[in-house]
Write a protein that holds these residues in place. Structure first.
Motif, PDB file in Angstrom:
ATOM      1  N   LYS A  29      -2.964  17.297   7.778  1.00 24.49           N
ATOM      2  CA  LYS A  29      -4.264  17.148   7.126  1.00 24.49           C
ATOM      3  C   LYS A  29      -4.591  15.682   6.845  1.00 24.49           C
ATOM      4  O   LYS A  29      -5.738  15.255   7.004  1.00 24.49           O
ATOM      5  N   TYR A  32      -5.768  14.140   9.959  1.00 24.29           N
ATOM      6  CA  TYR A  32      -7.057  14.751  10.306  1.00 24.29           C
ATOM      7  C   TYR A  32      -8.184  14.164   9.454  1.00 24.29           C
ATOM      8  O   TYR A  32      -9.246  13.797   9.957  1.00 24.29           O
ATOM      9  N   GLU A  39     -17.032  16.873  11.947  1.00 24.07           N
ATOM     10  CA  GLU A  39     -16.186  18.054  12.013  1.00 24.07           C
ATOM     11  C   GLU A  39     -17.000  19.268  12.443  1.00 24.07           C
ATOM     12  O   GLU A  39     -18.112  19.489  11.958  1.00 24.07           O
ATOM     13  N   LYS A  60     -14.062  16.490  15.581  1.00 20.98           N
ATOM     14  CA  LYS A  60     -12.744  17.013  15.274  1.00 20.98           C
ATOM     15  C   LYS A  60     -12.890  18.468  14.837  1.00 20.98           C
ATOM     16  O   LYS A  60     -13.968  18.904  14.419  1.00 20.98           O
ATOM     17  N   SER A  61     -11.796  19.201  14.947  1.00 23.01           N
ATOM     18  CA  SER A  61     -11.830  20.605  14.537  1.00 23.01           C
ATOM     19  C   SER A  61     -10.442  21.011  14.061  1.00 23.01           C
ATOM     20  O   SER A  61      -9.432  20.640  14.656  1.00 23.01           O
ATOM     21  N   LYS A  62     -10.413  21.777  12.987  1.00 22.85           N
ATOM     22  CA  LYS A  62      -9.142  22.310  12.505  1.00 22.85           C
ATOM     23  C   LYS A  62      -9.010  23.770  12.917  1.00 22.85           C
ATOM     24  O   LYS A  62      -9.938  24.372  13.471  1.00 22.85           O
ATOM     25  N   LEU A  77      -1.636  25.719  16.679  1.00 23.78           N
ATOM     26  CA  LEU A  77      -2.361  25.835  15.408  1.00 23.78           C
ATOM     27  C   LEU A  77      -1.976  27.096  14.645  1.00 23.78           C
ATOM     28  O   LEU A  77      -2.160  27.173  13.432  1.00 23.78           O
ATOM     29  N   TYR A 117      -2.273  20.761  12.959  1.00 23.40           N
ATOM     30  CA  TYR A 117      -3.355  21.001  12.011  1.00 23.40           C
ATOM     31  C   TYR A 117      -4.718  21.133  12.679  1.00 23.40           C
ATOM     32  O   TYR A 117      -5.553  21.926  12.264  1.00 23.40           O
ATOM     33  N   GLY A 118      -4.953  20.365  13.722  1.00 23.67           N
ATOM     34  CA  GLY A 118      -6.258  20.391  14.383  1.00 23.67           C
ATOM     35  C   GLY A 118      -6.271  19.491  15.596  1.00 23.67           C
ATOM     36  O   GLY A 118      -5.213  19.076  16.099  1.00 23.67           O
TER      37      GLY A 118
END
Length: 256
Positions: A29, A32, A39, A60-62, A77, A117-118
């Motif tokens: 995180k 990220y 996002e 970005k993407s989680k 993930l 995490y992403g």
């Protein structure tokens, strides 16, 4: 020529119809949150994320915003459920003749085992100095052929291409190059063709960061022996606008 300059001319060398998409696997995180990029807030497929990257978007993407469970598993993930490892899930979808073949196929599909995490996705030519984990190119077979020739110039014949026609962008084009530290070519799959609306003749290739410099160098060094005059003339003209001369010679290739 520095890698960043090679990256900037790669679309010219290959006459690409989309931007090269760079993917970074984000471990935690803190990393990220430090990324200065928009996002993704809604659930979308990873394939669609790559399509967006190819159109020039940086984001970005989680894990929470991945619509496709297959991609979430491939990129580390989420954990891979036992019913996937056993072949039960993909046998039930009718993709393999029986459980034994389904299990065997799953053993060969690459998933990143460590929990991540992403991801960050960006058009590589817009950030040529930015390090990435895997670069993805989705295009017709001709530029993919030229990449293979550039690869072979330094490394010889690739003996480890994994093609199954399933999980094409997430596993075949991202997780496999990431884990194997080598290129992988994919014919794409029915899911990504449906969700991302790729052109019918598109295929993809994933290139790990460690191989990018030599591959582009190999592409440059194989222009003279492989490219026909009309393609050489286009490259010469477009590179001249950047003040770059690669010593390209007309009427010189190995097959004439």
């Amino acid at each position: 020529m520095e890698l960043s300059e090679k990256i900037s001319i790669l679309p010219i060398l290959l006459n690409l119809k989309r931007k090269v998409v760079a993917v970074r696997i984000i471990k935690n995180k803190k990393e990220y949150d430090s990324i200065n990029a928009k996002e993704i807030k809604s659930k979308v497929t990873y394939c669609y994320m790559i399509k967006r990257g190819g159109s020039g978007q940086h984001f970005k993407s989680k894990a929470d915003n991945f619509w496709c469970v297959g991609a979430s598993k491939a990129l580390g993930l989420i954990d891979v459920p036992e019913n996937v490892i056993s072949g039960e899930v993909y046998e039930s979808l009718g993709l393999y003749i029986d459980r034994e073949v389904a299990k065997s196929a799953q053993e060969d599909i690459k998933y990143i085992e460590e929990r991540n995490y992403g991801i960050e996705v960006f058009p590589l030519e817009d950030y040529p100095n930015r390090k990435f984990d895997v670069a993805i190119i989705v295009d017709t077979s001709y530029p993919i052929m030229r990449i293979a020739q550039g690869y072979s110039y330094y490394y010889g014949i690739n003996k480890s291409i994994r093609i199954g026609g399933n999980q094409a962008i997430c596993s075949e084009s991202t997780a496999t190059p990431y884990l194997e530290d080598d290129i992988n070519i994919s014919m794409l799959c029915s899911g990504t063709r449906f969700f991302a609306k790729w052109d019918e003749n598109d295929i993809s290739i994933g290139i790990p960061y460690s191989k990018m410099n030599n591959i582009i160098d190999g592409i440059i060094n194989t222009i003279n022996p492989t490219e026909p005059n009309e393609k050489k003339l286009r490259i010469i003209e477009e590179l001249s606008k950047k003040g770059i001369d690669l010593g390209i010679e007309l009427d010189k290739n190995y097959y004439i």
